[in-house]
Design an enzyme around this catalytic site. Structure first.
Site, PDB file in Angstrom:
ATOM      1  N   CYS A   1      -0.490   4.125   2.063  1.00 31.77           N
ATOM      2  CA  CYS A   1      -0.286   3.968   3.516  1.00 31.77           C
ATOM      3  C   CYS A   1       1.180   4.203   3.893  1.00 31.77           C
ATOM      4  CB  CYS A   1      -0.647   2.565   3.982  1.00 31.77           C
ATOM      5  SG  CYS A   1      -2.085   1.849   3.223  1.00 31.77           S
ATOM      6  N   ASP A   2       2.081   3.625   3.139  1.00 27.94           N
ATOM      7  CA  ASP A   2       3.473   3.541   3.591  1.00 27.94           C
ATOM      8  C   ASP A   2       4.468   4.383   2.785  1.00 27.94           C
ATOM      9  OD1 ASP A   2       2.626   1.708   5.474  1.00 27.94           O
ATOM     10  OD2 ASP A   2       2.985  -0.016   4.178  1.00 27.94           O
TER      11      ASP A   2
ATOM     12  N   CYS B   1       0.835  -1.208   0.000  1.00 26.20           N
ATOM     13  CA  CYS B   1       0.000   0.000   0.000  1.00 26.20           C
ATOM     14  C   CYS B   1       0.866   1.253   0.000  1.00 26.20           C
ATOM     15  CB  CYS B   1      -0.933  -0.001   1.208  1.00 26.20           C
ATOM     16  SG  CYS B   1      -2.007   1.441   1.264  1.00 26.20           S
TER      17      CYS B   1
END
Ligand code: NDP
Length: 312
Positions: free
Chosen positions: A139-140, A136
Site C-alpha cells: 500500500c505505502d 503494508c
C-alpha cells in the site's frame, strides 16, 4: 411478540462488508450492517490508496470508505455504528447480539470482520503511525521510492514486502529477531539473493526515531546487547495479522491461526446461511479489491440461499 428475522445481517465495515451491502441492498435484501469498533476497517489507517481500480488519481483510504458507505446507504443499507460481540448459529434463524445487548435475528449472516495488523507495541510506533510507520508495503511502499527503509519480521509477508521494497528503495534494512527466518525456503532464497536487502540477525527494534516523521530506528542485538541507530524514512512492520474472528470460534470452522474456512469457490461456511468475505478468511491476498470481490460473492451466495429456503 416475536421479531421478524432480517434477511441479511453484515458484520464489519471494510471493503468486504460495504460491497456485500451494496449487492445485498440492490437485491432487495434490506441489509443491516454493523460497523464494529473501527468503522471502515484497516483502510482508515492508510493514507493514499493508489491500487484500487477506478481512482486514477488515487484516493485517501478514509475517503474511499466514506464513498463505499454512502454507496451502500444509497441503496437502503441500514448502517449501525455498533459492535457485534456474540453470535448463536444454532439456526435455522441466526442470532447476533450488539455490545449493548440487543438481539438481532437474521436468515443470513455475512461475516466481514477483517483482520488487524499485529504491531510491536512500541510507543514510538503508535506515535509515528502513517508518518513513516506502516504495516503494508504494497500500500505505502511507493511513497518511499529512493529512500532508506526498514522492515521488521521474518515470515512470508516480511520476505514478500522486503522484496517489494527492494525494487523501490536503495537499501531495505531487515530486522529478524532469531538467527533464522520463518519464511518459506524459496522466499528466503529470493531475499538472500537481493543485494540491497541487508539482514540484521538476532535483532530487535528498541525505538523508532523521529518527532513528526520517522528519521531512523534504534535496534539491539539480543545476543550481544550491541545497539545501533540506522537512519531510515520508512519503517514497515510485517509480523503477521490477526483475523478478527474470536466471537465465531464455537460456530465456524477456522484454521489454527483463526482464519475462517469457507467452501472452495464459494463464501459458504460450515453453517448454512452464514457466509464469510474479506480478510477474515484470507491470509494470502489481503487487498481491498480482493476483499470487495469476496463481499460481492457473499451477497450473491446469501441471495441464492434465501431463494433456496423460500424467504425471497
Ligand atoms: P507469520 O506468523 O508467518 O510470521 C510472522 C513473523 O514475524 C515471524 O517471523 C515472527 O518471528 C515475526 N515476529 C512476530 N512478532 C515479532 C516481534 N514482536 N518482533 C519481531 N518479529 C516478530 O506471519 P506472515 O504474515 O508472514 O504470514 C502469515 C501466513 O500467511 C503464513 O502462513 C504465510 O506463509 C502466509 N503468507 C503466504 C504468502 C504467499 O504464499 N505468497 C505471502 C504472505 C503470507 P519468529 O519467526 O521469530 O516467530
Amino acid at each position: 411478540m416475536s421479531k421478524e428475522p432480517l434477511k441479511t445481517v453484515i458484520i464489519g465495515s471494510g471493503p468486504a462488508g460495504y460491497t456485500a451491502a451494496i449487492y445485498a441492498a440492490r437485491a432487495n435484501l434490506s441489509p443491516v450492517l454493523y460497523t464494529g469498533k473501527e468503522p471502515g476497517g484497516q483502510l482508515m489507517i492508510t493514507t493514499d490508496v493508489e491500487n484500487f481500480p477506478g481512482y486514477p488519481e488515487g484516493v485517501m483510504g478514509p475517503k474511499m470508505m466514506e464513498d463505499l458507505r454512502m454507496q451502500a446507504e444509497r441503496f437502503d443499507t441500514k448502517v449501525n455504528y455498533e459492535l457485534i460481540d456474540k453470535v448463536d448459529f444454532t439456526g435455522p434463524v441466526h442470532k447476533v447480539w450488539t455490545e449493548s445487548g440487543e438481539e438481532i435475528l437474521a436468515h443470513t449472516v455475512i461475516i466481514s470482520t477483517g483482520a488487524s495488523a499485529r504491531w510491536l507495541g512500541l510507543e514510538s510506533e503508535q506515535r509515528l503511525m502513517n508518518n513513516g510507520v506502516s504495516a503494508c508495503a504494497v500500500c505505502d511502499g511507493f511513497f518511499y521510492r529512493g529512500k532508506e527503509v526498514a522492515i521488521v519480521g521474518a515470515g512470508d509477508s516480511a520476505a514478500e514486502e522486503a522484496l517489494y521494497l527492494s525494487n523501490l528503495c536503495p537499501t531495505v534494512h531487515m530486522f529478524v529477531r532469531r538467527d533464522e527466518m520463518r519464511a518459506s525456503k524459496i522466499m528466503q532464497e529470493r531475499v538472500f539473493k537481493q543485494k540491497n536487502i541487508k539482514i540484521y540477525w538476532n535483532t530487535e527494534t528498541e525505538e523508532i526515531l523521529g518527532d513528526e516523521f520517522v528519521t531512523g530506528v534504534r535496534v539491539v542485538n539480543n545476543q550481544t546487547g550491541e545497539k545501533q541507530e540506522i537512519p531510515v524514512e520508512g519503517f514497515f512492520v510485517a509480523i503477521g495479522h490477526v483475523p478478527n474472528t474470536s466471537i465465531f470460534k464455537d460456530w465456524i470452522d477456522m484454521e489454527d491461526t483463526g482464519y475462517l474456512i469457507h467452501q472452495p469457490d464459494s463464501t459458504k461456511t460450515n453453517v448454512p446461511g452464514v457466509f464469510v468475505s474479506g480478510d477474515a478468511a484470507d491470509h494470502v491476498y489481503r487487498q481491498a479489491i480482493t476483499a470487495a470481490g469476496t463481499g460481492c460473492m457473499a451477497a450473491l451466495d446469501a441471495e441464492r440461499y434465501l431463494g433456496e429456503i423460500g424467504i425471497i
